[in-house]
Motif scaffolding. Structure first.
Motif, PDB file in Angstrom:
ATOM      1  N   ASN A  91       6.471   7.969  -1.602  1.00 59.63           N
ATOM      2  CA  ASN A  91       5.774   6.588  -1.209  1.00 59.63           C
ATOM      3  C   ASN A  91       4.819   7.208   0.355  1.00 59.63           C
ATOM      4  N   LYS A  92       5.331   8.175   0.660  1.00 67.89           N
ATOM      5  CA  LYS A  92       4.580   8.304   2.278  1.00 67.89           C
ATOM      6  C   LYS A  92       3.621   9.794   1.576  1.00 67.89           C
ATOM      7  N   ASN A  95      -0.314   9.352   2.981  1.00 69.84           N
ATOM      8  CA  ASN A  95      -0.669   9.711   3.783  1.00 69.84           C
ATOM      9  C   ASN A  95       0.020  10.544   4.988  1.00 69.84           C
ATOM     10  N   LEU A 143      -1.782   1.221   7.471  1.00 72.32           N
ATOM     11  CA  LEU A 143      -1.402   2.180   7.959  1.00 72.32           C
ATOM     12  C   LEU A 143      -1.496   3.167   8.468  1.00 72.32           C
TER      13      LEU A 143
END
Length: 157
Positions: A91-92, A95, A143
């Motif tokens: 999920n990260k 990023n 974010l």
């Protein structure tokens, strides 16, 4: 409100367990981020952004080459991550890759640092959110506010 000694002990024990779990997860995540596959993904992502963002339409064959290698390394990497960590980690992941690429630009091209702004950060995030998740995120400012890239001149994005 009165807190008993037992409640304090349980709260402290819970806090300690959470901290231990956080450290274990961070150790795992660090290990995942240091894999050969992730390092190759960051390298190819860096060059993909150079072609795609700084020279749009000029190096499309290289863009496809880098996207293919990113996909191959992502698939190989995916199977190395423990099942218990997959959901929270991936999920990260886009990023984290985006931040690594942005940082790489900052250090690779010190004379051009003025060009490395929120617009580039948003472009990198958009590109890799779409590439890694299939979703084009719209909450990029949320974010970006979690990026703590103190690059010596303040928090750039």
């Amino acid at each position: 409100m009165h807190i008993s000694a037992g409640q304090k002990q349980r709260a402290e024990a819970n806090k300690k367990r959470k901290e231990e779990l956080k450290n274990i997860i961070n150790e795992h995540w660090y290990g995942y981020l240091m894999t050969k596959e992730t390092q190759l993904i960051i390298t190819d992502a860096f060059w993909y952004i150079i072609c795609n963002y700084f020279f749009p339409g000029q190096y499309t064959e290289y863009e496809e080459f880098y996207k293919k290698r990113i996909a191959e390394n992502y698939i190989n990497f995916f199977f190395k991550v423990d099942e218990d960590h997959k959901e929270s980690f991936f999920n990260k992941y886009f990023n984290l890759i985006s931040q690594a690429v942005f940082y790489s630009f900052y250090y690779a091209f010190p004379i051009s640092r003025g060009r490395f702004n929120r617009t580039l950060a948003k472009n990198i995030l958009t590109t890799f959110s779409l590439l890694f998740t299939g979703i084009k995120f719209t909450n990029l400012n949320n974010l970006l506010k979690d990026w703590h890239l103190d690059l010596g001149t303040g928090n750039t994005p």
